[in-house]
Design a protein around this motif. Sequence first.
Motif, short mmCIF file in Angstrom:
data_model
loop_
_atom_site.label_atom_id
_atom_site.label_comp_id
_atom_site.label_asym_id
_atom_site.label_seq_id
_atom_site.Cartn_x
_atom_site.Cartn_y
_atom_site.Cartn_z
N ASN A 265 16.50 15.90 -6.35
CA ASN A 265 16.43 14.52 -6.81
C ASN A 265 15.67 14.40 -8.14
O ASN A 265 15.39 13.32 -8.60
CB ASN A 265 15.76 13.65 -5.74
CG ASN A 265 14.36 14.18 -5.41
OD1 ASN A 265 14.00 15.29 -5.80
ND2 ASN A 265 13.58 13.40 -4.69
N ALA A 266 15.36 15.52 -8.75
CA ALA A 266 14.61 15.46 -10.02
C ALA A 266 14.93 16.70 -10.84
O ALA A 266 14.10 17.58 -11.00
CB ALA A 266 13.11 15.37 -9.74
N ILE A 267 16.16 16.75 -11.33
CA ILE A 267 16.56 17.92 -12.10
C ILE A 267 16.30 17.62 -13.56
O ILE A 267 17.08 16.95 -14.24
CB ILE A 267 18.04 18.24 -11.88
CG1 ILE A 267 18.29 18.40 -10.38
CG2 ILE A 267 18.41 19.52 -12.61
CD1 ILE A 267 19.72 18.71 -10.04
N LEU A 268 15.16 18.10 -14.04
CA LEU A 268 14.73 17.78 -15.39
C LEU A 268 15.05 18.96 -16.30
O LEU A 268 14.54 20.05 -16.12
CB LEU A 268 13.23 17.50 -15.37
CG LEU A 268 12.60 16.88 -16.61
CD1 LEU A 268 13.30 15.59 -16.95
CD2 LEU A 268 11.13 16.65 -16.36
N LEU A 269 15.90 18.69 -17.27
CA LEU A 269 16.37 19.75 -18.16
C LEU A 269 15.74 19.56 -19.53
O LEU A 269 15.61 18.46 -20.02
CB LEU A 269 17.90 19.68 -18.25
CG LEU A 269 18.64 20.62 -19.20
CD1 LEU A 269 18.50 22.05 -18.72
CD2 LEU A 269 20.10 20.23 -19.26
N ASP A 270 15.34 20.65 -20.15
CA ASP A 270 14.86 20.53 -21.53
C ASP A 270 15.20 21.79 -22.29
O ASP A 270 15.17 22.89 -21.74
CB ASP A 270 13.36 20.28 -21.59
CG ASP A 270 12.95 19.72 -22.94
OD1 ASP A 270 11.76 19.77 -23.27
OD2 ASP A 270 13.84 19.24 -23.68
N ASP B 35 18.35 26.15 -28.58
CA ASP B 35 18.66 27.55 -28.30
C ASP B 35 18.84 27.85 -26.81
O ASP B 35 19.84 28.40 -26.40
CB ASP B 35 17.61 28.48 -28.92
CG ASP B 35 16.18 27.98 -28.72
OD1 ASP B 35 15.30 28.44 -29.44
OD2 ASP B 35 15.96 27.12 -27.83
N TYR B 36 17.82 27.51 -26.00
CA TYR B 36 17.95 27.76 -24.56
C TYR B 36 17.16 26.70 -23.84
O TYR B 36 16.29 26.05 -24.43
CB TYR B 36 17.44 29.15 -24.19
CG TYR B 36 16.03 29.37 -24.62
CD1 TYR B 36 15.75 29.98 -25.83
CD2 TYR B 36 14.96 28.90 -23.85
CE1 TYR B 36 14.46 30.15 -26.26
CE2 TYR B 36 13.67 29.05 -24.28
CZ TYR B 36 13.42 29.67 -25.48
OH TYR B 36 12.14 29.82 -25.92
N GLY B 37 17.47 26.53 -22.59
CA GLY B 37 16.75 25.52 -21.83
C GLY B 37 16.65 25.92 -20.38
O GLY B 37 17.15 26.97 -19.98
N GLY B 38 15.96 25.11 -19.63
CA GLY B 38 15.84 25.40 -18.22
C GLY B 38 15.45 24.14 -17.48
O GLY B 38 15.24 23.08 -18.08
N TYR B 39 15.39 24.27 -16.19
CA TYR B 39 15.01 23.15 -15.35
C TYR B 39 13.55 23.28 -14.96
O TYR B 39 13.05 24.38 -14.71
CB TYR B 39 15.87 23.12 -14.08
CG TYR B 39 17.33 22.91 -14.36
CD1 TYR B 39 18.28 23.84 -13.94
CD2 TYR B 39 17.78 21.79 -15.05
CE1 TYR B 39 19.62 23.64 -14.18
CE2 TYR B 39 19.12 21.59 -15.30
CZ TYR B 39 20.04 22.53 -14.87
OH TYR B 39 21.38 22.34 -15.10
N MET B 40 12.89 22.14 -14.87
CA MET B 40 11.52 22.16 -14.38
C MET B 40 11.56 22.49 -12.89
O MET B 40 12.41 21.97 -12.15
CB MET B 40 10.87 20.80 -14.62
CG MET B 40 9.44 20.68 -14.18
SD MET B 40 8.35 22.02 -14.68
CE MET B 40 8.42 21.88 -16.44
#
Lengths: 299, 372, 264
Positions: B277-282, B157-162
């Motif tokens: 340097n750490a684009i974590l998407l979930d 449905d939706y996500g974001g970056y840490m």
Amino acid sequence: MTAAGNPAVTGVGRPMMGGRRLSLTWVGAVPFLAYVGVFLFLPTAIIAVGAFFSESGFTLSNFANLSRSYIVTATINSIILSAVTAVAGAVLGAVLTYAIATGNPKGVVRRIAVSASGVLAQFGGVTLAFAFIATIGQAGFVYLWLAQHNLDIYANGIWLFELRGLELVYLYFQIPLMVLVFLPAVDGIRPQWREATESLGGGSWHYWRYVAGPLLAPAFLGATLLLFANALSAYATAAALVNQGGVILPLQISNAITSEVGLHEPGFAKAQAVVLIAIVAIVTALYGILQRRTARWLT
Amino acid sequence: MNWRYQIRGLGVAVATLLVVAACGSSGGGAGACTTAKTATSAAACGGMDSLVAAANAEGKLNVIALPRDWANYGAVLDAFAAKYPSIKITSDNPTGSSQDEVNAVQQLGTSSRAPDVLDIGMSVALANLTLFAPYKVATWGDILDAQKEPTGLWFQDYGGYMSIGYDSSKVPTVTAVSDLLGSAFKGKVALNGDPTKANAALNGVMMASLANGGTVDDISKGVDFFHQLKLKGNFVPVQATTATVKNGTTPVVLDWDYLSATHGTDVPTWKVFVPSNAILLDFYAQAVSKTAPHPAAARLWEEFLYSDAGQNLWLKGLARPVRMAAMQKSGTIDTAAAAALPPANGTPIRLTPDQATAAKAYLASHWAAAIS
Amino acid sequence: MIRARRAKLRLFRIVTFLLFGAFFIVPIYAMFEFSTRGNGENAPRTLDNWKAIGTYPDMVAGIVNSLELAVITSIASLVVLVPTMVWVRLRLPRLRRVIELISLLPLTIPAIVLVVGFSPMYQWMGNNFSDSILTLSFAYAILVLPYAYRALDAGLAAIDVKTLSEAARSLGAGWPTVIWRVIVPNISSALLNAALLSVALVLGEYTIANNLLYPNLQVSLVSLGRTNAGVSIAVAVASLLFAFALLIAISFVGRPRRMRSEVA
């Protein structure tokens, strides 16, 4: 109170049916046992039985897994935390209870103290944790005030968010709980006992050691046991304050039930709950032995 | 005897209920969908209008674990209620975790208070497929294949970056994850939960790991980083909440960017930083419960969430809706909201379920020791 | 000598109340102070958060639910416990230890686990009996058990139950009369105590209501906390004060205690 205890009339009011009087006296306990059976034993049985099951059916692995090092540490921490706060809460609470009971029975101070105890005994969870964070957290006004006077209580680490901090915060509801359950017993002290002791030449020491102390001891021990069990299973406050690492058993249990990163092991959670019950059962048995012993010393 | 009257009264009540229920289900309006429980799409249910009629007839919707300040869910709930006024929404347990939602579905079973729809993390979704009913929303085609289950059991449905959210008036500007080891951050850094329990916290540790030379298959560098933080006295093990942020106890929080951004209302100087340097998407995922007590309302809710209106409301909450690319192409996106998203320059990395499993296994055995 | 003791007692009481009072009031003051903060570092103090409490209807519903539950639970637990405890004291002394252990059981099992045990029952009840939040009182009466048992036990220990009941029986009273008209008036302060404990517990209970998805006072409070930290802390302080006022009011309801001088 003992020799005259033989009733003049035995088995009053119940016709003796074939001499099996005992079976009818049990009837009196049935409503309670039935209610407790459905709403307490049944859930407990569900939990205890569930401890033997995992995703793959019947297994003893949940109990085997109790030997994981972090579970052992958590169990020991739980016992220490509960014991410390139970004893400290009981002693401090007893002092406060005595202060309340020696006042005017209908006075304002008593009403306020008892009502406040009633409210604060159930005060816990996120809001209690925040209350302490707001007081002695790194941004708390008491901490900042002390720091201004060159007293940094966190010079060796922020202990508020560790076991020691939990001990302090738990006292906040343990002491009022002690007041609530111990007050009826302290109220039962008659002024005549004091007068009798004094007329026999005894001072305060004799009064407490030989008269009031022994009479209050069972209630005091019972209340301490209650405080111990209360602290053992307390969860919400610890979850808010010491959120990392599962330092006590209820936090580990919660991990096993609500973990959303796949460490969800409901059977294991139930096994840990069984451990908590076992701890309290053992402590209760010890308390029973202790009570019988002290009764023997004191008569 | 009183109880005889009581049983009679009970019998009358039951009979009345049965009559009303029978009337209710058949008289829901012209062409109301009667097969909502097994419908796999609005079309299968006779079209949107018939789905709406059936949902109105049900009159209720149970949602769970939707905090109002999470990705603007407050506005989403209000908009749905405004659009379909005869459907009363009950929003339970807003602070619940994904596992709590699944537990509620299992524990409440066929009760009328059981949740109808779920918004859960991917690992919980993948572990509980048997609880979901397949359903494909009208805009199904806009969702990438990798972001949905082929039969419609779950769909993201939706996500974001840490991100690292911080109060710029209390700590210096953060330009890299390693800044957090500095002395200016003593007693200030917190996670949103315990990584062995909460998805957001696990991804926080993973982001730290990626920023410190780790890979998606190896979270150990992240655990080491937090161990360092603890040794330096920078790490605070308390649960970061809106209250602790406002109060100043947790001026630095590792959390999803859309969640972190909401602190800006309490703390005007709050900033959100996504390390390049750490684009974590979930992404989180939606699912319809197989035992939903209000199946038509559940499906209507999903249709609303995946409509342009629903997706844009999430966008306003600074989350990235799953149909964002498609909406940008068709021009239906809320451009102002899209521009307000925290910037992330680089290629986002996503954990696969296996990598997440490996990460949590490592955490289970090493986290407690690292931060004690 | 008595005067000296009285003076010492007075001093002891003053010091005790001051120290404990400070310990308990300071954190609550901290919460109040937080709830009056404005937005940002140097914003002026404001009562906005407090004024906003009235604008949340869910909160009111939660309060009403909890009050109803408090009344039902305290009455139900007393009705079940008092006759049983009297009976056990008189006729089944061997059961005392067992009941004492039983009464500790609800305290030992963390609420998050207990709810797992409760949920099949509540599912059955919801489908066959009633869905209402008031069914929580069945669970709450169990939670209250440890506290109510202790309070009643202490109260019963302070009076001579055996003699009182035998005397009443020999005068021709039936068991209901013995309990209602002889024993109960003598343990009125313990009864009130147990009722107070029940009310406080119900008003403060969160986990079971939350996991069974029932909106009681604490659940509504926490969900309010997600929207607004200042308002949620204001509500927390308000609910503490509210419960406190309620308990003080209840303390005036009990029959006046025996007119005797204070405990020595």
